[in-house]
Design an enzyme around this catalytic site. Structure first.
Site, PDB file in Angstrom:
ATOM      1  CB  CYS A  79      -0.914  -0.030   1.226  1.00  0.00           C
ATOM      2  SG  CYS A  79      -1.803   1.499   1.535  1.00  0.00           S
ATOM      3  CB  CYS A  82       0.299   2.034   4.043  1.00  0.00           C
ATOM      4  SG  CYS A  82      -1.378   1.401   3.877  1.00  0.00           S
TER       5      CYS A  82
END
Length: 321
Positions: A79, A82
């Protein structure tokens, strides 16, 4: 922002209102026991950020949330957002110096936790306060917004549950958090919670109104009033009759409003919102205004930061304009 009397699935119900008071009592017991045993030792700044898995969730998150708000960062290696949000949260955890604990959860390795929190996308950030779960935000958001959210979270922990954080080792650049003085409305808010615990919804409504008379923007009182008024509206309803009336006559705005209240209390948040958006779409004049205003009231019960509220606001705008 408040713990909105929610389970992990977002259910709002009478039992959960009482559970908030019980959670506060449990948190106080945990802190009293820690004090009896000599108090919790100060931790180094590095201990303010921890990795959590399913096996350690009860100990590392639920039990620790009786001492300090625990922020949950759901992330994954693949991700990209993230990778931006994670380091920012870690830096803020150290900067806030023990006012909250950051728990990082790899969703690929902890699918069950991801399902329990109903996460549809990452990064997703939640919090657990005295065993009560609440959503904070989803996606990579600006630092200023994150700080505002964390400040509100810390205020919730202090005002509702008496959580003042954990001590950080002063030799490592931290210090124990200062004890917060009692706020001007603590007695009234406590009276409202006591009334809710006793089933005195009228008393709770009045206590929250007393706070708002002096401070119309008080976040906890606004939320508490919205919840107490909702519970007061549904306590004498016959669910079977209400749902039959709503099903038999979709054009009956009063029936749809009552059914939406029951939907929300039963945890069917999106059903409640969708029912009222549809009522707004179908109607005009006073009926439309009644459905719209009730929908706005239900937004207050859930909280403006909840993604379901954001989606419903967009749906409402589409049918209005």
């Amino acid at each position: 922002m408040q713990p909105r009397n929610m389970s992990m699935s977002g259910v709002v119900d009478l039992a959960a209102v009482k559970a908030a008071g019980e959670a506060k009592a449990k948190a106080e017991q945990v802190r009293a026991e820690a004090a009896r045993q000599g108090g919790s030792a100060a931790v180094p700044p590095s201990a303010l950020v921890i990795d959590v898995d399913e096996a350690g969730f009860e100990l590392d998150v639920i039990q620790r949330s009786a001492e300090v708000p625990v922020v949950l960062d759901f992330w994954a290696e693949w991700c990209e957002p993230c990778k931006q949000l994670g380091p920012l949260l870690e830096r803020l955890a150290v900067e806030y110096n023990g006012r909250f604990l950051l728990a990082k959860i790899d969703v690929d390795a902890n699918q069950m936790l991801m399902q329990q929190f109903g996460i549809q996308g990452i990064p997703a950030v939640f919090a657990v306060v005295a065993g009560q779960a609440l959503p904070l935000f989803q996606g990579a958001v600006p630092e200023a917004q994150i700080r505002e959210t964390l400040d509100q979270l810390i205020q919730v922990g202090e005002e509702r549950f008496g959580l003042t954080g954990i001590a950080v080792d002063g030799d490592a650049g931290g210090s124990a958090p200062a004890e917060r003085p009692a706020g001007p409305y603590d007695a009234l808010l406590e009276a409202a919670m006591s009334a809710l615990d006793a089933g005195d919804l009228a008393g709770a409504v009045q206590a929250y109104k007393n706070v708002l008379a002096d401070d119309p923007a008080h976040p906890e009182a606004k939320l508490g009033l919205a919840q107490a008024e909702l519970l007061a509206r549904v306590q004498d309803l016959d669910p079977a009759v209400v749902r039959k009336n709503a099903a038999d006559d979709p054009a009956d705005v009063g029936a749809q409003i009552a059914a939406a209240d029951l939907d929300l209390v039963g945890g069917h948040v999106q059903d409640a919102f969708g029912r009222l958006v549809e009522a707004v779409r179908r109607t005009a004049g006073e009926d439309r205004d009644a459905a719209r205003l009730r929908l706005l009231e239900l937004f207050e019960v859930i909280g403006s930061d909840d993604p379901r509220v954001t989606a419903a606001r967009q749906a409402l705008a589409r049918v209005l304009f």
